[in-house]
Design an enzyme around this catalytic site. Structure first.
Site, PDB file in Angstrom:
ATOM      1  N   ARG A 106       0.834  -1.191   0.000  1.00 55.35           N
ATOM      2  CA  ARG A 106       0.000   0.000   0.000  1.00 55.35           C
ATOM      3  C   ARG A 106       0.876   1.251   0.000  1.00 55.35           C
ATOM      4  O   ARG A 106       1.949   1.245   0.624  1.00 55.35           O
ATOM      5  CB  ARG A 106      -0.849  -0.036   1.270  1.00 55.35           C
ATOM      6  CG  ARG A 106      -1.817   1.109   1.450  1.00 55.35           C
ATOM      7  CD  ARG A 106      -2.922   1.069   0.456  1.00 55.35           C
ATOM      8  NE  ARG A 106      -4.088   1.829   0.921  1.00 55.35           N
ATOM      9  CZ  ARG A 106      -5.106   2.123   0.126  1.00 55.35           C
ATOM     10  NH1 ARG A 106      -5.121   1.734  -1.141  1.00 55.35           N
ATOM     11  NH2 ARG A 106      -6.141   2.784   0.601  1.00 55.35           N
ATOM     12  N   THR A 376      -9.287   0.789  -9.552  1.00 55.64           N
ATOM     13  CA  THR A 376      -8.565  -0.337  -8.996  1.00 55.64           C
ATOM     14  C   THR A 376      -8.696  -1.491  -9.954  1.00 55.64           C
ATOM     15  O   THR A 376      -9.569  -1.485 -10.812  1.00 55.64           O
ATOM     16  CB  THR A 376      -9.233  -0.665  -7.637  1.00 55.64           C
ATOM     17  OG1 THR A 376      -9.181   0.505  -6.856  1.00 55.64           O
ATOM     18  CG2 THR A 376      -8.607  -1.815  -6.929  1.00 55.64           C
ATOM     19  N   THR A 394      -4.155  -0.622  -7.216  1.00 50.41           N
ATOM     20  CA  THR A 394      -4.971   0.555  -7.516  1.00 50.41           C
ATOM     21  C   THR A 394      -4.176   1.845  -7.638  1.00 50.41           C
ATOM     22  O   THR A 394      -3.086   1.978  -7.071  1.00 50.41           O
ATOM     23  CB  THR A 394      -6.041   0.746  -6.410  1.00 50.41           C
ATOM     24  OG1 THR A 394      -6.955   1.756  -6.810  1.00 50.41           O
ATOM     25  CG2 THR A 394      -5.430   1.142  -5.084  1.00 50.41           C
ATOM     26  N   ASN A 396      -6.450   4.354  -7.131  1.00 53.01           N
ATOM     27  CA  ASN A 396      -7.674   4.926  -6.570  1.00 53.01           C
ATOM     28  C   ASN A 396      -8.583   5.392  -7.707  1.00 53.01           C
ATOM     29  O   ASN A 396      -9.275   4.585  -8.294  1.00 53.01           O
ATOM     30  CB  ASN A 396      -7.396   6.036  -5.558  1.00 53.01           C
ATOM     31  CG  ASN A 396      -8.552   6.186  -4.579  1.00 53.01           C
ATOM     32  OD1 ASN A 396      -9.373   5.280  -4.459  1.00 53.01           O
ATOM     33  ND2 ASN A 396      -8.644   7.302  -3.889  1.00 53.01           N
ATOM     34  N   ASP A 418      -8.091   8.121   0.545  1.00 53.23           N
ATOM     35  CA  ASP A 418      -8.592   7.015   1.373  1.00 53.23           C
ATOM     36  C   ASP A 418      -8.392   7.267   2.867  1.00 53.23           C
ATOM     37  O   ASP A 418      -8.963   6.569   3.704  1.00 53.23           O
ATOM     38  CB  ASP A 418      -7.924   5.687   0.985  1.00 53.23           C
ATOM     39  CG  ASP A 418      -8.588   5.048  -0.233  1.00 53.23           C
ATOM     40  OD1 ASP A 418      -9.683   5.479  -0.617  1.00 53.23           O
ATOM     41  OD2 ASP A 418      -7.991   4.110  -0.801  1.00 53.23           O
ATOM     42  N   SER A 447      -7.525   0.735   3.356  1.00 48.94           N
ATOM     43  CA  SER A 447      -8.044   0.295   2.056  1.00 48.94           C
ATOM     44  C   SER A 447      -9.204  -0.664   2.266  1.00 48.94           C
ATOM     45  O   SER A 447      -9.396  -1.190   3.357  1.00 48.94           O
ATOM     46  CB  SER A 447      -6.930  -0.434   1.308  1.00 48.94           C
ATOM     47  OG  SER A 447      -7.428  -1.064   0.153  1.00 48.94           O
ATOM     48  N   GLY A 469     -13.541  -1.451  -6.772  1.00 52.63           N
ATOM     49  CA  GLY A 469     -14.792  -0.740  -6.506  1.00 52.63           C
ATOM     50  C   GLY A 469     -14.884  -0.119  -5.127  1.00 52.63           C
ATOM     51  O   GLY A 469     -15.967  -0.057  -4.546  1.00 52.63           O
TER      52      GLY A 469
HETATM   53  O1  DON Z   1      -8.024   1.010  -1.449  1.00 54.97           O
HETATM   54  C1  DON Z   1      -9.215   1.254  -1.618  1.00 54.97           C
HETATM   55  O2  DON Z   1     -10.090   0.789  -0.915  1.00 54.97           O
HETATM   56  C2  DON Z   1      -9.623   2.155  -2.763  1.00 54.97           C
HETATM   57  N1  DON Z   1      -8.558   3.065  -3.062  1.00 54.97           N
HETATM   58  C3  DON Z   1     -10.015   1.327  -3.924  1.00 54.97           C
HETATM   59  C4  DON Z   1     -10.483   2.163  -5.072  1.00 54.97           C
HETATM   60  C5  DON Z   1     -11.255   1.427  -6.080  1.00 54.97           C
HETATM   61  O3  DON Z   1     -11.496   0.262  -5.960  1.00 54.97           O
HETATM   62  C6  DON Z   1     -11.758   2.227  -7.207  1.00 54.97           C
HETATM   63  N2  DON Z   1     -12.241   1.356  -8.224  1.00 54.97           N
HETATM   64  N3  DON Z   1     -13.014   1.047  -8.871  1.00 54.97           N
END
Ligand code: DON
Length: 566
Positions: A106, A376, A394, A396, A418, A447, A469
């Protein structure tokens, strides 16, 4: 078939017969679809070229970790909306010899980050956490993937990176999915040097034209030759730091030099006799999926799929698990995370007992009232040796912060969003989070990514799953597992089935439009549930063991995804 069935990866007890799913007439995907079958090894991904990169290295004798790294780098080339070198992710590994591992790569907040850096003097948020130079955390993908390869890979890194290097230097054909994605995000891409490559003359390269990425090819070659050092201390680090300085970003060479991926102890838990391996914090994914499944196991036998009773149970379990997620989880290096409580069966039983069979409880009554105080990609891999890898990575947002590193050829993330920018104020996913996830220098933002590997009751590999997502990742992942275990769906039905999402606040069930029959919606409203109808709840790329091999599929919710195997 016989030979394949005797291999470790495809052996194991007979898989219980699948039961055909029934979806409401209004649902946009038919029941009865199926994915790609392969006997030996497979990659399922949002991008088929990237899946093929993974298969290519497996055919050369590489294992699932080699294939995951090959796929990850190929995604950075072929799927720039989410595949990345400038972002971060998580990988859950299960080797055929029984070892399991989880690596956290991360992003981390730069050293110059401060708790209230996105709060304007008038108390409103500035929006700088979602676009532009200040939105990025220190990228972890290159360090994480190379470390996973160092520990578990079989082939030399140059061989693993060869397919990605080829895609970048020889080019790839722009398809309609890539064209649409670039066009849809032209204002974000337009803020920096990425526009020269991706929006020549103001619009994306024509469908059918060849997109060559020489800067990115050079970067991948440097990494193939000198490893992660090139990215964190060498000329790529120089390019990142110089550009950040020029445009007012925070990331310095010191930030890059100190970045380290972390091996974590994976969460090992069980659900109705099946076990699973999931990602612990700094992702909330595995903890929250585990809590949801534990509550449902304690709540009792599952009601029939798609009924009000079933949706009420899943939504109420999710609501409670998200109350904990949003208030208690954060980077374990900075906050004390009550991981063993949140994943314990005893705790889940106490929460399940309090769920009424016919009435919704408001989130405010569950301690989830912090108000006082998209893009992502997931991919799943199995190899011919019986190893499995689930990875989610991701930037983001689509194309991250929009900042493209000149000379190095990749987008930076906007992962700083986030974090809790301000307690009680929703982030881009509407998540209202607490103090545990406040910004601090060097801290990892919480996350929802949930790469997960499910084993059958005898310990054989059953399912490799996860999704993209935002917070809806947790819902998609837990509901695919429920569909496979509770509702005995085939993988095709488990992934295509309508999903729901409850993240505690907003205090409503989000349902995919057309996914629930009108009578079911009415019954849920009568129980006191708020209903928000919306688009897709996350998007998965999963693999399931079937007789004689594996079935793999992308998600019908995402164009261009799929599986490749051999
Ligand atoms: O880490 C996370 O939870 C978010 N940054 C994920 C973002 C994401 O899945 C966007 N996608 N469709």
């Amino acid at each position: 078939m016989m030979a394949a069935a005797s291999r470790q990866g495809t052996s194991g007890p007979a898989i219980p017969t699948r039961i055909p799913a029934v979806f409401p007439a209004s649902w946009r995907f038919p029941a009865g679809s199926h994915g790609t079958f392969a006997q030996h090894g497979m990659v399922a991904s949002d991008n088929v070229l990237a899946a093929q990169a993974g298969v290519e290295v497996m055919k050369q004798g590489g294992n699932a970790v080699d294939a995951a790294v090959a796929t990850g780098f190929a995604l950075a080339v072929a799927y720039p909306e989410a595949g990345n070198l400038g972002g971060g992710g998580y990988m859950v590994i299960r080797m055929a010899d029984g070892r399991s591992a989880a690596i956290d790569y991360r992003e981390a907040a730069p050293l110059a980050a401060t708790r209230d850096m996105y709060v304007a003097p008038d108390g409103k948020l500035t929006g700088e956490s979602v676009i532009g130079p200040k939105a990025s955390g220190v990228p972890g993908s290159v360090a994480g993937m190379l470390e996973a390869h160092r520990k578990f890979g079989k082939l030399p890194i140059a061989k693993v990176l060869a397919p990605a290097l080829r895609l970048a230097s020889d080019g790839l054909v722009v398809d309609s999915a890539m064209y649409r994605s670039l066009r849809g995000e032209n204002s974000r891409i337009g803020i920096s040097a990425g526009k020269d490559l991706f929006l020549p003359d103001g619009s994306p390269p024509a469908i059918g034209s060849r997109l060559v990425q020489p800067q990115l090819a050079h970067t991948i070659k440097l990494i193939a030759d000198s490893g992660a050092r090139a990215f964190y201390r060498g000329s790529i680090a120089d390019s990142i730091a110089a550009q950040m300085k020029r445009i007012g970003g925070l990331i310095t060479k010191a930030d890059l030099a100190r970045y380290q991926p972390e091996w974590r102890t994976p969460i090992r838990s069980s659900f109705r006799g099946y076990s699973f391996i999931a990602m612990p914090p700094s992702s909330s994914g595995g903890t929250t999926v585990t809590e949801i499944l534990n509550i449902l196991e304690a709540y009792g036998s599952p009601a029939q799929f798609g009924t009000a009773a079933e949706v009420h149970a899943v939504a109420s379990a999710s609501q409670r698990a998200f109350v904990d997620r949003n208030s208690k989880l954060g980077d374990p290096a900075f906050v004390k995370v009550p991981l063993s409580t949140l994943t314990s069966k005893t705790y889940a039983r106490s929460l399940a007992r309090a769920i009424s069979r016919d009435r919704a409880d408001p989130t405010s009554s569950l301690g989830g009232s912090l108000r006082e105080g998209s893009q992502t990609t997931h991919y799943s891999v199995v190899d011919q040796f019986g190893n499995a890898v689930a990875t989610t990575t991701t930037l983001n947002d689509l194309y991250g912060s929009g900042i493209y590193i000149s000379g190095a050829g990749f987008f930076m993330n906007d992962e700083m969003d986030d974090f809790t920018s301000k307690v009680g104020v929703p982030n881009m996913f509407g998540l209202i989070q607490g103090e545990a996830n406040a910004i601090a220098p060097g801290k990892r933002m919480l996350s929802a990514m949930s790469p997960t590997i499910v084993l059958d009751p005898s310990g054989g590999l059953l399912l490799v799953t996860g999704a993209r997502g935002g917070p809806r990742i947790i819902s998609a992942t837990s509901q695919i597992i429920l569909n496979v275990i509770d509702h005995r769906m085939s993988l095709g039905d488990a992934v295509s089935a309508p999903r729901i999402h409850h993240q505690s606040l907003p205090d409503s069930i989000r349902v995919e439009r057309g996914g629930l029959a009108p009578g079911v919606l009415e019954a849920l409203r009568a129980m006191g549930h708020g209903i928000i109808e919306g688009g897709g709840v996350a998007s998965s790329a999963s693999i399931m063991r079937v007789r004689g091999g594996y079935e793999g599929m992308g998600d019908p919710r995402t164009a261009g995804g799929g599986a490749a195997g051999f």
